[in-house]
Design a protein around this motif. Structure first.
Motif, PDB file in Angstrom:
ATOM      1  N   GLN A 135      50.254  44.585  34.017  1.00 28.71           N
ATOM      2  CA  GLN A 135      50.133  43.861  35.289  1.00 28.71           C
ATOM      3  C   GLN A 135      51.480  43.817  36.024  1.00 28.71           C
ATOM      4  O   GLN A 135      51.531  43.942  37.244  1.00 28.71           O
ATOM      5  N   GLU A 287      36.646  41.304  44.044  1.00 30.91           N
ATOM      6  CA  GLU A 287      37.170  39.932  44.018  1.00 30.91           C
ATOM      7  C   GLU A 287      36.237  38.991  43.277  1.00 30.91           C
ATOM      8  O   GLU A 287      36.675  38.103  42.550  1.00 30.91           O
ATOM      9  N   ILE A 290      36.794  39.668  39.602  1.00 31.45           N
ATOM     10  CA  ILE A 290      38.055  39.082  39.135  1.00 31.45           C
ATOM     11  C   ILE A 290      37.909  37.568  38.988  1.00 31.45           C
ATOM     12  O   ILE A 290      38.334  36.981  37.988  1.00 31.45           O
ATOM     13  N   MET A 291      37.274  36.957  39.970  1.00 32.01           N
ATOM     14  CA  MET A 291      37.164  35.497  39.951  1.00 32.01           C
ATOM     15  C   MET A 291      36.315  35.020  38.769  1.00 32.01           C
ATOM     16  O   MET A 291      36.668  34.094  38.054  1.00 32.01           O
ATOM     17  N   TYR A 293      35.174  36.971  36.045  1.00 30.03           N
ATOM     18  CA  TYR A 293      35.321  37.610  34.722  1.00 30.03           C
ATOM     19  C   TYR A 293      36.705  38.182  34.463  1.00 30.03           C
ATOM     20  O   TYR A 293      36.878  38.942  33.503  1.00 30.03           O
ATOM     21  N   GLY A 294      37.695  37.863  35.320  1.00 32.65           N
ATOM     22  CA  GLY A 294      38.998  38.541  35.267  1.00 32.65           C
ATOM     23  C   GLY A 294      39.526  38.799  33.868  1.00 32.65           C
ATOM     24  O   GLY A 294      39.879  39.921  33.531  1.00 32.65           O
ATOM     25  N   GLY A 295      39.562  37.757  33.028  1.00 30.28           N
ATOM     26  CA  GLY A 295      40.159  37.905  31.701  1.00 30.28           C
ATOM     27  C   GLY A 295      39.434  38.924  30.839  1.00 30.28           C
ATOM     28  O   GLY A 295      40.011  39.466  29.890  1.00 30.28           O
ATOM     29  N   GLN A 319      42.635  43.167  33.982  1.00 33.48           N
ATOM     30  CA  GLN A 319      42.232  41.767  34.107  1.00 33.48           C
ATOM     31  C   GLN A 319      42.251  41.319  35.574  1.00 33.48           C
ATOM     32  O   GLN A 319      41.515  41.882  36.368  1.00 33.48           O
ATOM     33  N   HIS A 320      43.117  40.352  35.919  1.00 34.26           N
ATOM     34  CA  HIS A 320      43.045  39.809  37.283  1.00 34.26           C
ATOM     35  C   HIS A 320      43.819  40.625  38.299  1.00 34.26           C
ATOM     36  O   HIS A 320      43.835  40.293  39.473  1.00 34.26           O
ATOM     37  N   MET A 321      44.510  41.642  37.849  1.00 30.98           N
ATOM     38  CA  MET A 321      45.425  42.301  38.781  1.00 30.98           C
ATOM     39  C   MET A 321      45.130  43.779  38.947  1.00 30.98           C
ATOM     40  O   MET A 321      44.827  44.477  37.977  1.00 30.98           O
TER      41      MET A 321
END
Ligand SMILES: Nc1nc2c(ncn2[C@@H]2O[C@H](COP(=O)(O)OP(=O)(O)OP(=O)(O)O)[C@@H](O)[C@H]2O)c(=O)[nH]1
Length: 366
Positions: A135, A287, A290-291, A293-295, A319-321
């Motif tokens: 990340q 988006e 990510i919101m 299930y990001g991890g 993941q989130h990035m």
């Protein structure tokens, strides 16, 4: 995700900064992340690699001082915590922040205070989750313009790797996000156990070649240049980077997984779309993913056919990035379908297909 930028990440048309210390190189420097569980043989592999002539212009960052046992190779004692090895490679330790260390190395390289390395290898600690490192490479604006992720290399011990995968989810994650898997210590493992582990790794991460290694002996050429950009041909090799054919439906299901294993929760699959995608709708979909299930989005790579874009848009995320998406000038071949590959935890392919259809395919959700 931000809107795609032309050629970003491939050194095309980038503006020159005023301060030469901050100069953006024409070709971003390739970075490989070497990960693997405690004692799985990372340093042994690295030591073997650094002795190869191809690796002479390599800088290595190890993230714990003293972890790397390369002292006997030292010929020069350089400044601070950067040392020059007799192979010509640099070795640097991260005592603080990885971003700061990479910035410092880059500036020292520009000022010619250290040899002008053309490749960087980051060795993680054995317990590290590689996601934050990836990340960092995808998100720090300074680094994004000067370095590109070439690939993730993970070592898995052929003798003990199965037990480690059973007991430590970090180890599963390391193997799942890798672009190259090294099955180390094959000399010390029962052939049947090594073969069973190889099959398990293929199931976990179908696109990564699994290379058997004994005493760290592996050719640098087999590990590097795993990214989208092929420096030998100076072209983009989507097939090699994405390997969509490696993901078949079997890998999206747990038909023969032992549900008690950590890796039973991992899914690896590819989603293909024929029709061009609307960027805003796709962005809303990403988006949402990510919101919610990001991890659990361990790694995503894709080449996308976007409405009103001449060339394809390349995305990759952890993941989130996500790395800033880059628009390429043209398609590398006649296949203009959008292809997205996913490595996920506890998330099924069907959910991605259904939600993509809903967001991008015409349902009035946006
Ligand atoms: N028999 C055998 N032993 C190996 C091999 N590779 C590494 N080892 C041994 O395994 C131990 C751990 O190897 P390292 O290379 O230090 O592993 P590492 O992943 O860097 O270890 P950490 O940095 O502590 O996580 C050392 O004692 C090595 O000599 C191999 O291929 N065969």
């Amino acid at each position: 995700m931000t809107a795609p930028e032309q050629g970003q990440g491939h050194g095309q048309g980038q503006e020159q900064a005023q301060d030469q210390d901050l100069a953006i190189p024409d070709a971003p420097l390739p970075v490989s992340v070497l990960t693997g569980f405690l004692g799985s043989g990372k340093t042994t592999v690295l030591r073997h690699l650094l002795a190869q002539p191809d690796m002479a212009n390599t800088a290595v960052i190890v993230n714990e001082f003293g972890e790397i046992g390369l002292d006997h190779m030292l010929v020069e004692n350089a400044k601070e915590d950067t040392i020059l090895l007799n192979s010509g490679c640099l070795c640097c330790t991260v005592r603080g922040d990885l971003v700061e260390t990479m910035r410092r190395l880059f500036k020292q390289r520009v000022r010619r205070e250290i040899p002008p390395f053309d490749r960087l290898v980051i060795e993680t600690t054995g317990l590290a989750d590689p996601a934050p490192i990836l990340q960092t490479l995808m998100n720090d604006p300074f680094l994004v313009e000067r370095f590109r992720l070439d690939g993730v290399i993970a070592t898995v011990d052929a003798a003990n790797g199965g037990t480690t995968l059973d007991n430590h989810f970090e180890s599963v994650k390391q193997a799942a996000v890798a672009d190259r898997l090294l099955l180390t210590k094959t000399d010390a493992a029962e052939p049947d156990a090594a073969e069973a582990l190889k099959i398990r790794l293929k199931d976990l991460n179908p696109a990564a070649p699994v290379l058997p290694v004994s005493q760290g002996e592996v050719e640098a050429a087999a590990l590097f240049n795993a990214g989208l950009y092929d420096p030998t041909t100076k072209t983009l090799d989507v097939q090699r980077w994405l390997k969509p054919e490696a993901y078949d439906d079997d890998h999206g299901h747990d038909h023969h997984h032992d549900v008690n294993r950590h890796d039973a929760s991992i899914r690896a699959f590819c989603i293909t779309r024929e029709e061009p995608l609307n960027w805003d709708r796709l962005n809303s979909w990403v988006e949402m993913l990510i919101m919610l299930y990001g991890g659990n989005l361990l790694r995503i790579k894709g080449i996308l056919n976007i409405e009103d874009c001449e060339g394809p848009v390349v995305i990759h995320g952890v993941q989130h990035m996500f790395h800033p998406p880059s628009q390429l000038e043209s398609w590398p071949d006649a296949d203009h379908r959008s292809r997205l590959v996913f490595i996920t935890r506890d998330l099924e392919k069907e959910m991605f297909e259904h939600t993509l259809e809903a967001f991008a395919g015409g349902s009035d959700l946006t």
